[in-house]
Motif scaffolding. Structure first.
Motif, PDB file in Angstrom:
ATOM      1  N   MET A 127       0.851  -1.260  -0.079  1.00 18.23           N
ATOM      2  CA  MET A 127       0.104   0.088  -0.217  1.00 18.23           C
ATOM      3  C   MET A 127       0.887   1.324  -0.169  1.00 18.23           C
ATOM      4  O   MET A 127       0.580   2.242  -0.778  1.00 18.23           O
ATOM      5  CB  MET A 127      -0.768  -0.094   1.313  1.00 18.23           C
ATOM      6  CG  MET A 127      -1.869  -1.028   1.245  1.00 18.23           C
ATOM      7  SD  MET A 127      -3.059  -0.909   2.774  1.00 18.23           S
ATOM      8  CE  MET A 127      -3.899   0.441   2.503  1.00 18.23           C
ATOM      9  N   TRP A 128       1.915   1.248   0.717  1.00 11.31           N
ATOM     10  CA  TRP A 128       2.930   2.421   0.808  1.00 11.31           C
ATOM     11  C   TRP A 128       3.647   2.634  -0.535  1.00 11.31           C
ATOM     12  O   TRP A 128       3.857   3.604  -1.028  1.00 11.31           O
ATOM     13  CB  TRP A 128       3.759   2.098   1.923  1.00 11.31           C
ATOM     14  CG  TRP A 128       5.001   3.300   1.893  1.00 11.31           C
ATOM     15  CD1 TRP A 128       6.360   3.169   1.713  1.00 11.31           C
ATOM     16  CD2 TRP A 128       4.650   4.864   2.341  1.00 11.31           C
ATOM     17  NE1 TRP A 128       6.826   4.279   1.812  1.00 11.31           N
ATOM     18  CE2 TRP A 128       5.936   5.288   2.248  1.00 11.31           C
ATOM     19  CE3 TRP A 128       3.558   5.459   2.732  1.00 11.31           C
ATOM     20  CZ2 TRP A 128       6.238   6.655   2.518  1.00 11.31           C
ATOM     21  CZ3 TRP A 128       3.631   6.799   3.039  1.00 11.31           C
ATOM     22  CH2 TRP A 128       5.052   7.419   2.935  1.00 11.31           C
ATOM     23  N   GLN A 129       4.070   1.625  -1.131  1.00 12.19           N
ATOM     24  CA  GLN A 129       4.606   1.866  -2.601  1.00 12.19           C
ATOM     25  C   GLN A 129       3.832   1.662  -3.671  1.00 12.19           C
ATOM     26  O   GLN A 129       4.174   2.116  -4.639  1.00 12.19           O
ATOM     27  CB  GLN A 129       5.613   0.434  -2.610  1.00 12.19           C
ATOM     28  CG  GLN A 129       6.435   0.450  -1.683  1.00 12.19           C
ATOM     29  CD  GLN A 129       7.353  -1.193  -1.940  1.00 12.19           C
ATOM     30  OE1 GLN A 129       6.848  -1.925  -2.183  1.00 12.19           O
ATOM     31  NE2 GLN A 129       8.628  -1.062  -1.205  1.00 12.19           N
ATOM     32  N   HIS A 130       2.365   1.705  -3.475  1.00  9.43           N
ATOM     33  CA  HIS A 130       1.547   1.822  -4.472  1.00  9.43           C
ATOM     34  C   HIS A 130       1.538   3.314  -5.216  1.00  9.43           C
ATOM     35  O   HIS A 130       1.701   4.115  -4.472  1.00  9.43           O
ATOM     36  CB  HIS A 130      -0.075   1.776  -3.936  1.00  9.43           C
ATOM     37  CG  HIS A 130      -0.935   1.449  -5.210  1.00  9.43           C
ATOM     38  ND1 HIS A 130      -1.358   2.660  -5.773  1.00  9.43           N
ATOM     39  CD2 HIS A 130      -1.536   0.394  -5.683  1.00  9.43           C
ATOM     40  CE1 HIS A 130      -2.300   2.099  -6.777  1.00  9.43           C
ATOM     41  NE2 HIS A 130      -2.541   0.845  -6.600  1.00  9.43           N
ATOM     42  N   PRO A 131       1.788   3.246  -6.491  1.00 11.27           N
ATOM     43  CA  PRO A 131       1.632   4.663  -7.041  1.00 11.27           C
ATOM     44  C   PRO A 131       0.686   5.545  -6.540  1.00 11.27           C
ATOM     45  O   PRO A 131       0.980   6.916  -6.514  1.00 11.27           O
ATOM     46  CB  PRO A 131       1.550   4.494  -8.491  1.00 11.27           C
ATOM     47  CG  PRO A 131       1.852   2.982  -8.772  1.00 11.27           C
ATOM     48  CD  PRO A 131       1.358   2.153  -7.440  1.00 11.27           C
ATOM     49  N   ALA A 132      -0.441   5.286  -6.497  1.00  8.13           N
ATOM     50  CA  ALA A 132      -1.406   6.476  -5.770  1.00  8.13           C
ATOM     51  C   ALA A 132      -1.177   6.839  -4.428  1.00  8.13           C
ATOM     52  O   ALA A 132      -1.155   8.138  -4.238  1.00  8.13           O
ATOM     53  CB  ALA A 132      -2.910   5.472  -5.689  1.00  8.13           C
TER      54      ALA A 132
END
Length: 398
Positions: A127-132
């Motif tokens: 989740m932290w690394q997600h582009p969003a």
């Protein structure tokens, strides 16, 4: 130093919400008034009763409280604090802040406030690394919000990586800095980090396995403690921290000149893994491979950046900290290096194969001074950095 300050603490819905109980307790112990706000999701992890008991104040939960909203209570809440702290700042809360949504009390307060905001993110590594999430982070940083963490580490979901909420001492140091009262406020510190690359020809170079993670964590911790940080970094694998002056270099000579240009300073931390030697004569074009023949490389010694600053006399920083990356006799070699270089402290660590120090998330260090050797337990590099920042503040302010 925080006595009399008021913090609006917005607790998001994540497992890291339990850390907020300790955060409230420590802030209250320093004379800080804490006004708690909880999202509905946060109540799945900690109870409003526990939060209220520690804060000594009512927990605010509902946007549509008719009694309070008759006096525009959410506007008042957003304006009376010296600082708004969002911990844990979940992916959902960050998304709402970045998108300007205001559909519950927490997000409405964040939209209605003109008070500085400090976020302590916490979420699953993916989740932290997600582009969003990274887009939202960039937007919020551009809007002037401050961040502390997240750290690397094991997560409740069983995964490992960046996403753990910063530990409570790190958050308190960031609160100090956000309020202009950090223990290193007014101090200027130089931090070197990463490897250097010494060219052989236009396409080849000599370097080492340093990722720059520990130096980056140190710069981040010092900045969170209020210091003005000049971050001199070689070609590292990790991005530089926010809120510091970044000077990018390639070779040892580049790094020496950058450090000299950053002086004067109150302290300097030399965490970079500087190459000891360079090729004496760099080829102007790519060296071609010839069957049966081996090139002969003649080496020259690189400048000793740590020694040059530690032994400079007038204008020397009050505290000079070196690093010793060793594979054998770690402490003994570090003690000899400290005496030889003339620095105040050496932070020694074992980088031999199998330790995972180079490129890893954890470190085991020994702090060598002229009087003692402190053996610190194995911990995450962010935790090492936070502890070092605290020790440096005590030495500079003592």
């Amino acid at each position: 130093m925080l006595t009399g300050k008021r913090i609006l603490l917005i607790i998001g819905g994540g497992i890291a919400a339990y850390k907020c109980l300790d955060l409230i307790r420590r802030l209250r112990g320093r004379g800080v008034a804490v006004t708690p706000v909880m999202t509905r999701a946060a109540e799945e992890f900690v109870t409003p009763l526990s939060v209220s008991a520690l804060a000594g104040e009512e927990v605010h939960r509902d946007l549509f409280d008719l009694t309070k909203e008759a006096q525009m209570g959410h506007i008042q809440l957003s304006r009376v604090a010296d600082l708004v702290v969002v911990a844990p700042a979940t992916a959902d809360l960050m998304g709402k802040m970045a998108g300007g949504l205001a559909n519950d009390l927490a997000s409405t307060l964040l939209m209605a406030t003109d008070t500085p905001v400090l976020c302590a993110p916490a979420m699953n590594v993916r989740m932290w690394q997600h582009p969003a999430t990274q887009r939202n982070l960039a937007v919020l940083q551009g809007d002037g919000l401050r961040f502390v963490g997240p750290d690397d580490g094991d997560m409740a979901c069983g995964e490992y990586g960046p996403g753990r909420m910063a530990e409570v001492p790190q958050i308190i140091a960031a609160i100090d800095a956000a309020l202009g009262q950090g223990p290193l406020t007014g101090r200027r510190v130089i931090v070197t980090s990463g490897p250097t690359q010494e060219p052989i020809d236009p396409v080849r170079y000599i370097s080492n396995h340093s990722s720059g993670a520990q130096g980056t964590a140190i710069a981040r911790a010092l900045a969170a403690s209020g210091a003005e940080v000049v971050f001199v970094t070689g070609p590292a694998n990790v991005p530089p921290p926010e809120g510091v002056q970044v000077v990018r270099v390639t070779t040892a000579q580049d790094m020496l000149e950058a450090v000299q240009g950053a002086l004067p300073a109150d302290a300097a931390v030399f965490a970079a893994a500087v190459a000891d030697w360079r090729v004496a004569q760099v080829a102007g074009s790519k060296m071609k491979k010839t069957a049966g023949e081996m090139p002969t490389l003649r080496f020259a010694e690189n400048p000793d950046i740590l020694a040059s600053v530690a032994q400079m006399g007038a204008g020397r920083p009050a505290l000079v900290v070196g690093f010793a990356a060793e594979t054998d006799d770690v402490v003994a070699n570090a003690q000899a290096k400290r005496a030889r270089k003339g620095c105040d402290w050496i932070i020694a660590n074992d980088v031999s194969v199998g330790t995972g120090t180079f490129g890893g998330a954890d470190n085991t260090v020994h702090v060598v001074t002229d009087q003692v050797v402190e053996d610190w337990p194995r911990m995450g590099k962010d935790a090492v950095a936070a502890r070092l920042a605290q020790r440096m503040a005590a030495a500079l302010n003592g």
